[in-house]
Design a protein around this motif. Structure first.
Motif, PDB file in Angstrom:
ATOM      1  N   ASP A 112      17.320 -14.087 -17.057  1.00 16.26           N
ATOM      2  CA  ASP A 112      17.679 -12.685 -17.229  1.00 16.26           C
ATOM      3  C   ASP A 112      17.366 -12.294 -18.677  1.00 16.26           C
ATOM      4  N   HIS A 113      16.435 -11.358 -18.879  1.00 19.02           N
ATOM      5  CA  HIS A 113      16.010 -10.927 -20.212  1.00 19.02           C
ATOM      6  C   HIS A 113      15.645 -12.119 -21.107  1.00 19.02           C
ATOM      7  N   GLY A 114      14.868 -13.025 -20.593  1.00 16.54           N
ATOM      8  CA  GLY A 114      14.346 -14.144 -21.385  1.00 16.54           C
ATOM      9  C   GLY A 114      15.286 -15.324 -21.537  1.00 16.54           C
ATOM     10  N   THR A 115      16.519 -15.208 -21.049  1.00 20.54           N
ATOM     11  CA  THR A 115      17.474 -16.324 -21.170  1.00 20.54           C
ATOM     12  C   THR A 115      17.805 -16.862 -19.782  1.00 20.54           C
ATOM     13  N   PHE A 116      17.877 -18.194 -19.711  1.00 22.29           N
ATOM     14  CA  PHE A 116      18.301 -18.798 -18.442  1.00 22.29           C
ATOM     15  C   PHE A 116      19.830 -18.803 -18.355  1.00 22.29           C
ATOM     16  N   TYR A 117      20.345 -18.507 -17.177  1.00 16.14           N
ATOM     17  CA  TYR A 117      21.793 -18.527 -16.940  1.00 16.14           C
ATOM     18  C   TYR A 117      22.092 -19.386 -15.716  1.00 16.14           C
ATOM     19  N   VAL A 118      23.292 -19.984 -15.731  1.00 11.10           N
ATOM     20  CA  VAL A 118      23.804 -20.620 -14.510  1.00 11.10           C
ATOM     21  C   VAL A 118      24.852 -19.674 -13.962  1.00 11.10           C
ATOM     22  N   TYR A 119      24.644 -19.224 -12.734  1.00 10.71           N
ATOM     23  CA  TYR A 119      25.606 -18.338 -12.055  1.00 10.71           C
ATOM     24  C   TYR A 119      26.366 -19.156 -11.020  1.00 10.71           C
ATOM     25  N   ASP A 120      27.657 -18.907 -10.889  1.00 12.08           N
ATOM     26  CA  ASP A 120      28.413 -19.565  -9.834  1.00 12.08           C
ATOM     27  C   ASP A 120      29.414 -18.573  -9.248  1.00 12.08           C
ATOM     28  N   GLY A 121      29.341 -18.355  -7.949  1.00 13.43           N
ATOM     29  CA  GLY A 121      30.259 -17.406  -7.308  1.00 13.43           C
ATOM     30  C   GLY A 121      29.814 -17.077  -5.911  1.00 13.43           C
ATOM     31  N   HIS A 122      30.348 -15.983  -5.386  1.00 10.80           N
ATOM     32  CA  HIS A 122      30.058 -15.602  -3.995  1.00 10.80           C
ATOM     33  C   HIS A 122      28.930 -14.588  -3.910  1.00 10.80           C
TER      34      HIS A 122
ATOM     35  N   PRO B  96      38.572 -12.668 -15.077  1.00 12.60           N
ATOM     36  CA  PRO B  96      38.163 -11.991 -13.839  1.00 12.60           C
ATOM     37  C   PRO B  96      36.693 -12.259 -13.488  1.00 12.60           C
ATOM     38  N   ALA B  97      36.411 -12.306 -12.193  1.00 18.02           N
ATOM     39  CA  ALA B  97      35.025 -12.515 -11.738  1.00 18.02           C
ATOM     40  C   ALA B  97      34.232 -11.227 -11.972  1.00 18.02           C
ATOM     41  N   GLU B  98      32.979 -11.374 -12.377  1.00 19.31           N
ATOM     42  CA  GLU B  98      32.115 -10.198 -12.614  1.00 19.31           C
ATOM     43  C   GLU B  98      31.054 -10.124 -11.522  1.00 19.31           C
ATOM     44  N   GLU B  99      30.444  -8.927 -11.424  1.00 25.83           N
ATOM     45  CA  GLU B  99      29.364  -8.771 -10.440  1.00 25.83           C
ATOM     46  C   GLU B  99      28.013  -8.812 -11.163  1.00 25.83           C
ATOM     47  N   PHE B 100      27.115  -9.642 -10.688  1.00 25.15           N
ATOM     48  CA  PHE B 100      25.799  -9.776 -11.310  1.00 25.15           C
ATOM     49  C   PHE B 100      24.693  -9.432 -10.304  1.00 25.15           C
ATOM     50  N   LYS B 101      23.649  -8.759 -10.821  1.00 21.56           N
ATOM     51  CA  LYS B 101      22.457  -8.504  -9.989  1.00 21.56           C
ATOM     52  C   LYS B 101      21.371  -9.468 -10.477  1.00 21.56           C
ATOM     53  N   ILE B 102      20.925 -10.332  -9.613  1.00 17.67           N
ATOM     54  CA  ILE B 102      19.926 -11.335  -9.989  1.00 17.67           C
ATOM     55  C   ILE B 102      18.624 -11.026  -9.265  1.00 17.67           C
ATOM     56  N   LEU B 103      17.550 -10.935 -10.028  1.00 12.52           N
ATOM     57  CA  LEU B 103      16.238 -10.683  -9.397  1.00 12.52           C
ATOM     58  C   LEU B 103      15.803 -11.927  -8.634  1.00 12.52           C
ATOM     59  N   ALA B 104      15.394 -11.751  -7.406  1.00  8.59           N
ATOM     60  CA  ALA B 104      14.996 -12.894  -6.570  1.00  8.59           C
ATOM     61  C   ALA B 104      13.826 -13.650  -7.206  1.00  8.59           C
ATOM     62  N   SER B 105      12.909 -12.896  -7.868  1.00  7.80           N
ATOM     63  CA  SER B 105      11.746 -13.538  -8.479  1.00  7.80           C
ATOM     64  C   SER B 105      12.120 -14.357  -9.715  1.00  7.80           C
ATOM     65  N   ALA B 106      13.315 -14.103 -10.290  1.00  4.65           N
ATOM     66  CA  ALA B 106      13.729 -14.807 -11.510  1.00  4.65           C
ATOM     67  C   ALA B 106      14.553 -16.062 -11.203  1.00  4.65           C
ATOM     68  N   VAL B 107      14.789 -16.323  -9.903  1.00  2.00           N
ATOM     69  CA  VAL B 107      15.629 -17.472  -9.529  1.00  2.00           C
ATOM     70  C   VAL B 107      14.834 -18.767  -9.669  1.00  2.00           C
ATOM     71  N   ASN B 108      15.428 -19.721 -10.385  1.00  6.66           N
ATOM     72  CA  ASN B 108      14.807 -21.029 -10.573  1.00  6.66           C
ATOM     73  C   ASN B 108      15.330 -22.026  -9.547  1.00  6.66           C
ATOM     74  N   THR B 109      16.635 -22.063  -9.389  1.00  6.05           N
ATOM     75  CA  THR B 109      17.281 -22.977  -8.430  1.00  6.05           C
ATOM     76  C   THR B 109      18.431 -22.250  -7.749  1.00  6.05           C
ATOM     77  N   ASP B 110      18.632 -22.539  -6.477  1.00  9.11           N
ATOM     78  CA  ASP B 110      19.726 -21.901  -5.726  1.00  9.11           C
ATOM     79  C   ASP B 110      20.266 -22.906  -4.702  1.00  9.11           C
ATOM     80  N   ILE B 111      21.572 -23.129  -4.755  1.00  4.97           N
ATOM     81  CA  ILE B 111      22.190 -24.054  -3.784  1.00  4.97           C
ATOM     82  C   ILE B 111      23.544 -23.486  -3.375  1.00  4.97           C
TER      83      ILE B 111
END
Lengths: 290, 125
Positions: A137-147, A203-218
């Motif tokens: 996201d904007h040049g930085t890799f993030y690890v997202y965890d949630g629903h 509190p949990a936040e809501e994130f919009k992740i671009l499908a093309s920017a996804v590196n790994t998803d499990i």
């Protein structure tokens, strides 16, 4: 032939086959207890495997079990205990020959069994939608965890937590990442660490992740890690036992509607049902609480 | 051996129901479930204490179910003999697992790192 001749012939025959073994316990009850004895060994074996696996990775197990829903599991415990009560009352009613009462109690037991499976289904669905994603996201890799709330070819909407990754944070193992870990590391792996209570309050936040920017998803199904493999194996096998128990319960219920009661059979099915409850009594703390 | 009339009767008609207050047992089980939850929420400092406390309450609950709902309290010696076999084997299994559990506890004291030092740098992607 006259009755006298018949009786004389009968007396001359060998004795009746042995139905009694010197103990007043009916053979059917001995059979069901032998079956339950084999079931005890089956569950002890898989619970033993769970304990050995847990002792090998205590941190992983406690971190990931924190993501399971304790209120839902507690609700299921009460539902199953209540079904044991209604089953015991159904056995008592069958022994007294009260068909109407048997119908009511068996129906309640069946409803509890179905309720248990519905709650289990909700839990499984939650795990299906619980994802760990590594994305840019904007040049930085993030690890997202949630629903994952919604997903299409362009975008994933995830409600949960995220932590940034430095370029030096190489080879992040998504199998080990937990929601608790991501929530406790808002500034990344080597940044400040929130304690358990602070992380829980966040509190949990809501994130919009671009499908093309996804590196790994499990997602959190058996392939996520050894904790989830154990969780799905244990609860899955137990769930199958609940489903299997619903079959004889349904048959007895239908028979009771036809004013037929089977005291012994109801008792044997009841013994099986209480055993299923008994297994859950141990699974509940082992999987959800410790 | 010819079956005695009393024994034959035992096969054909169930024994009279035992006077068990099932609702009271249910209430006791619900209270114990709440106790289990409170133990989990309280969380003792020592992890072993948490495990032992949770399993102790679970064992009490299991005893209630087995003794009263499953009528084990009113069963004859034969059922206890049948049950003795898996219980002895369970104790044997638990004892044989102690070395494995102890081995695991010694080696994993800290949380494992979630990254691998030799992996491809993120900038590669």
């Amino acid at each position: 032939m006259s009755d006298a001749v018949l009786n004389a012939n009968y007396d001359a025959h060998a004795p009746d086959p042995v139905f009694s073994h010197g103990d007043p316990t009916p053979p059917g009850k001995i059979g069901i207890w032998l079956f339950l004895a084999s079931e005890i060994m089956f569950f002890v074996a898989i619970l033993g495997s769970y304990i050995v696996l847990r002792s090998g990775s205590p941190h992983l197990f406690s971190e990931h079990s924190a993501a399971l829903s304790k209120p839902l599991a507690a609700l299921n415990t009460v539902v199953l205990i209540f079904s044991s009560l209604t089953m015991a009352l159904a056995v008592e009613a069958a022994q007294k020959g009260y068909a109407r009462k048997v119908s009511i109690y068996l129906l309640l037991t069946l409803l509890c069994a179905a309720g248990f499976m519905v709650v289990k289904g909700i839990e499984y669905t939650n795990k299906y939608y619980h994802h760990t994603i590594i994305a840019k996201d904007h040049g930085t890799f993030y690890v997202y965890d949630g629903h994952v709330e919604s997903q299409n070819f362009k975008e994933i909407t995830l409600k949960g937590y995220r932590m940034p990754l430095a370029d030096t944070d190489t080879g992040v193992n998504v199998h080990l990442v937990s929601e608790q870990y991501v929530a406790a590391h808002p500034d990344g792996i080597s940044g400040k660490v929130l304690d358990e209570k602070e992380a829980e309050k966040k509190p949990a936040e809501e994130f919009k992740i671009l499908a093309s920017a996804v590196n790994t998803d499990i997602n959190c199904l058996p392939w996520k890690n050894i904790f989830y493999s154990s969780y799905f194996t244990l609860t899955g096998i137990h769930g199958l036992h609940v489903l299997a128990g619903m079959i004889p319960l349904s048959i007895l219920f239908i028979q009771s509607l036809r004013r037929k009661t089977f005291a012994h059979t109801t008792e044997y099915v009841g013994l099986y049902w209480h055993f299923v409850d008994l297994v859950w009594i141990f699974l509940f703390p082992l999987l959800y609480l410790i | 051996m010819i079956a005695t009339p009393a024994a034959t009767e035992a096969h054909q008609t169930p024994r009279p129901p035992h006077a068990v207050h099932y609702v009271l047992i249910f209430c006791a089980l619900v209270v114990l479930t709440i106790v289990t939850l409170l133990i989990a929420l309280h969380r003792f400092q020592n992890e072993v204490t948490n495990v032992i406390a949770a399993l102790a309450v679970a064992s009490i609950k299991a005893a209630f179910v087995a003794l009263y709902f499953m009528h084990l309290k009113f069963e004859g010696r034969l059922i206890y003999v049948i049950l003795a076999v898996p219980i002895v084997l369970t104790i044997g299994l638990v004892l044989s697992l102690i070395p494995d559990v102890g081995h695991g506890m010694h080696h994993v004291i800290y949380a494992p790192p979630i990254t691998h030092p030799d992996a491809i740098p993120l900038s590669h992607y």
